[in-house]
Design a protein around this motif. Sequence first.
Motif, PDB file in Angstrom:
ATOM      1  N   GLU A 112       3.490   2.985 -11.359  1.00  0.00           N
ATOM      2  CA  GLU A 112       3.905   3.805 -10.214  1.00  0.00           C
ATOM      3  C   GLU A 112       5.321   3.479  -9.722  1.00  0.00           C
ATOM      4  N   LEU A 113       6.155   3.064 -10.649  1.00  0.00           N
ATOM      5  CA  LEU A 113       7.566   2.815 -10.334  1.00  0.00           C
ATOM      6  C   LEU A 113       8.283   4.091  -9.905  1.00  0.00           C
ATOM      7  N   THR A 114       7.836   5.232 -10.410  1.00  0.00           N
ATOM      8  CA  THR A 114       8.562   6.479 -10.154  1.00  0.00           C
ATOM      9  C   THR A 114       8.744   6.762  -8.667  1.00  0.00           C
ATOM     10  N   TYR A 115       7.743   6.365  -7.858  1.00  0.00           N
ATOM     11  CA  TYR A 115       7.830   6.620  -6.418  1.00  0.00           C
ATOM     12  C   TYR A 115       8.979   5.856  -5.775  1.00  0.00           C
ATOM     13  N   MET A 116       9.271   4.685  -6.292  1.00  0.00           N
ATOM     14  CA  MET A 116      10.344   3.874  -5.734  1.00  0.00           C
ATOM     15  C   MET A 116      11.695   4.551  -5.912  1.00  0.00           C
ATOM     16  N   LEU A 117      11.822   5.335  -6.970  1.00  0.00           N
ATOM     17  CA  LEU A 117      13.067   6.067  -7.209  1.00  0.00           C
ATOM     18  C   LEU A 117      13.092   7.368  -6.416  1.00  0.00           C
ATOM     19  N   THR A 118      11.943   8.016  -6.301  1.00  0.00           N
ATOM     20  CA  THR A 118      11.867   9.248  -5.504  1.00  0.00           C
ATOM     21  C   THR A 118      12.231   8.972  -4.050  1.00  0.00           C
ATOM     22  N   TYR A 119      11.709   7.860  -3.502  1.00  0.00           N
ATOM     23  CA  TYR A 119      11.976   7.504  -2.112  1.00  0.00           C
ATOM     24  C   TYR A 119      13.298   6.758  -1.935  1.00  0.00           C
ATOM     25  N   LYS A 120      13.970   6.484  -3.074  1.00  0.00           N
ATOM     26  CA  LYS A 120      15.246   5.750  -3.066  1.00  0.00           C
ATOM     27  C   LYS A 120      15.096   4.330  -2.513  1.00  0.00           C
ATOM     28  N   TYR A 121      13.960   3.715  -2.793  1.00  0.00           N
ATOM     29  CA  TYR A 121      13.739   2.319  -2.413  1.00  0.00           C
ATOM     30  C   TYR A 121      14.437   1.382  -3.398  1.00  0.00           C
ATOM     31  N   LEU A 122      14.631   1.853  -4.626  1.00  0.00           N
ATOM     32  CA  LEU A 122      15.330   1.092  -5.648  1.00  0.00           C
ATOM     33  C   LEU A 122      16.491   1.918  -6.174  1.00  0.00           C
ATOM     34  N   GLY A 151       0.822  -1.204   0.000  1.00  0.00           N
ATOM     35  CA  GLY A 151       0.000   0.000   0.000  1.00  0.00           C
ATOM     36  C   GLY A 151       0.856   1.254   0.000  1.00  0.00           C
ATOM     37  N   PHE A 152       0.248   2.379   0.313  1.00  0.00           N
ATOM     38  CA  PHE A 152       0.950   3.652   0.297  1.00  0.00           C
ATOM     39  C   PHE A 152       1.921   3.750   1.471  1.00  0.00           C
ATOM     40  N   THR A 153       3.032   4.427   1.241  1.00  0.00           N
ATOM     41  CA  THR A 153       4.066   4.507   2.276  1.00  0.00           C
ATOM     42  C   THR A 153       3.573   5.217   3.529  1.00  0.00           C
ATOM     43  N   TRP A 154       2.611   6.126   3.361  1.00  0.00           N
ATOM     44  CA  TRP A 154       2.095   6.800   4.565  1.00  0.00           C
ATOM     45  C   TRP A 154       1.178   5.886   5.371  1.00  0.00           C
ATOM     46  N   ASN A 155       0.758   4.765   4.767  1.00  0.00           N
ATOM     47  CA  ASN A 155       0.000   3.774   5.528  1.00  0.00           C
ATOM     48  C   ASN A 155       0.929   2.863   6.323  1.00  0.00           C
ATOM     49  N   THR A 156       1.996   2.401   5.685  1.00  0.00           N
ATOM     50  CA  THR A 156       2.889   1.456   6.365  1.00  0.00           C
ATOM     51  C   THR A 156       3.754   2.170   7.404  1.00  0.00           C
ATOM     52  N   GLN A 157       4.260   3.353   7.031  1.00  0.00           N
ATOM     53  CA  GLN A 157       5.158   4.132   7.894  1.00  0.00           C
ATOM     54  C   GLN A 157       6.341   3.281   8.365  1.00  0.00           C
ATOM     55  N   ASP A 158       6.760   2.370   7.507  1.00  0.00           N
ATOM     56  CA  ASP A 158       7.854   1.458   7.834  1.00  0.00           C
ATOM     57  C   ASP A 158       8.778   1.375   6.623  1.00  0.00           C
ATOM     58  N   LYS A 159       9.789   2.224   6.603  1.00  0.00           N
ATOM     59  CA  LYS A 159      10.670   2.332   5.443  1.00  0.00           C
ATOM     60  C   LYS A 159      11.392   1.028   5.154  1.00  0.00           C
ATOM     61  N   THR A 160      11.867   0.348   6.192  1.00  0.00           N
ATOM     62  CA  THR A 160      12.602  -0.901   5.999  1.00  0.00           C
ATOM     63  C   THR A 160      11.727  -1.949   5.330  1.00  0.00           C
ATOM     64  N   SER A 161      10.497  -2.059   5.800  1.00  0.00           N
ATOM     65  CA  SER A 161       9.566  -3.021   5.215  1.00  0.00           C
ATOM     66  C   SER A 161       9.221  -2.651   3.782  1.00  0.00           C
ATOM     67  N   ASP A 162       9.039  -1.363   3.526  1.00  0.00           N
ATOM     68  CA  ASP A 162       8.713  -0.915   2.176  1.00  0.00           C
ATOM     69  C   ASP A 162       9.853  -1.193   1.205  1.00  0.00           C
ATOM     70  N   ILE A 163      11.079  -0.951   1.636  1.00  0.00           N
ATOM     71  CA  ILE A 163      12.239  -1.217   0.778  1.00  0.00           C
ATOM     72  C   ILE A 163      12.331  -2.702   0.459  1.00  0.00           C
ATOM     73  N   ALA A 164      12.085  -3.537   1.456  1.00  0.00           N
ATOM     74  CA  ALA A 164      12.127  -4.988   1.243  1.00  0.00           C
ATOM     75  C   ALA A 164      11.054  -5.421   0.249  1.00  0.00           C
ATOM     76  N   ALA A 165       9.853  -4.859   0.393  1.00  0.00           N
ATOM     77  CA  ALA A 165       8.753  -5.200  -0.514  1.00  0.00           C
ATOM     78  C   ALA A 165       9.053  -4.718  -1.929  1.00  0.00           C
ATOM     79  N   ALA A 166       9.615  -3.516  -2.042  1.00  0.00           N
ATOM     80  CA  ALA A 166       9.959  -2.973  -3.352  1.00  0.00           C
ATOM     81  C   ALA A 166      11.047  -3.815  -4.019  1.00  0.00           C
TER      82      ALA A 166
END
Length: 201
Positions: A133-143, A95-110
């Motif tokens: 919506e790949l662009t968000y992964m680069l904006t947040y530096k998840y990828l 889901g949206f990063t503001w829902n998870t509020q868990d950067k480590t988990s989001d990076i792992a999922a990405a």
Amino acid sequence: MATSNDKELQHQQRMQRTKEKVDAKIDSAQQEKGLFIVITGNGKGKSTSGFGTVARAVGHGLNAAVVQYIKGSWACGERELLANAGVEFHVMGTGFTWNTQDKTSDIAAASKVWQESKRLLSDPHIDLVLLDELTYMLTYKYLDLDEVVEAIRNRPKMQHVVVTGRACHRALIDLADTVSEVRSVKHAFDAGVKAQKGIDW
């Protein structure tokens, strides 16, 4: 004073000149290659446009696959329809990063769903890959940007790729063959209108 016949003749002449210009462009466009398309901007309709391209491709008998970033487990009308038409789907699922509020988990999922993206981007049997919506992964530096650019650049020659999302990185825009920016003029949600099933999601 011009008669109706004169106006009709002028119209025909204008249309003939336009046709000649269009025909000349068609004749000169002889290169065949897989296209890299970016659909970005702050307006509504980027994913919708990407899914429309997938539907068109499937309608022509092409093999398509979709990777959805920033999507949760909720229902997705496009996914319900296209999966039944044989389109392979991979969903990040957090889901949206503001829902998870868990950067480590989001990076792992990405990172996990990016591995599927890389596999698709190296498969010559897949004609079209939508990276929704790949662009968000680069904006947040998840990828890693360089890894994403390399995978898209080195894909099979005839494979088409569509990337959607706001604030697309300049490196992807520079690499793309076609870039469209969706501008927001008005949005019902801003006026307090609830998102509508089948229209907004």
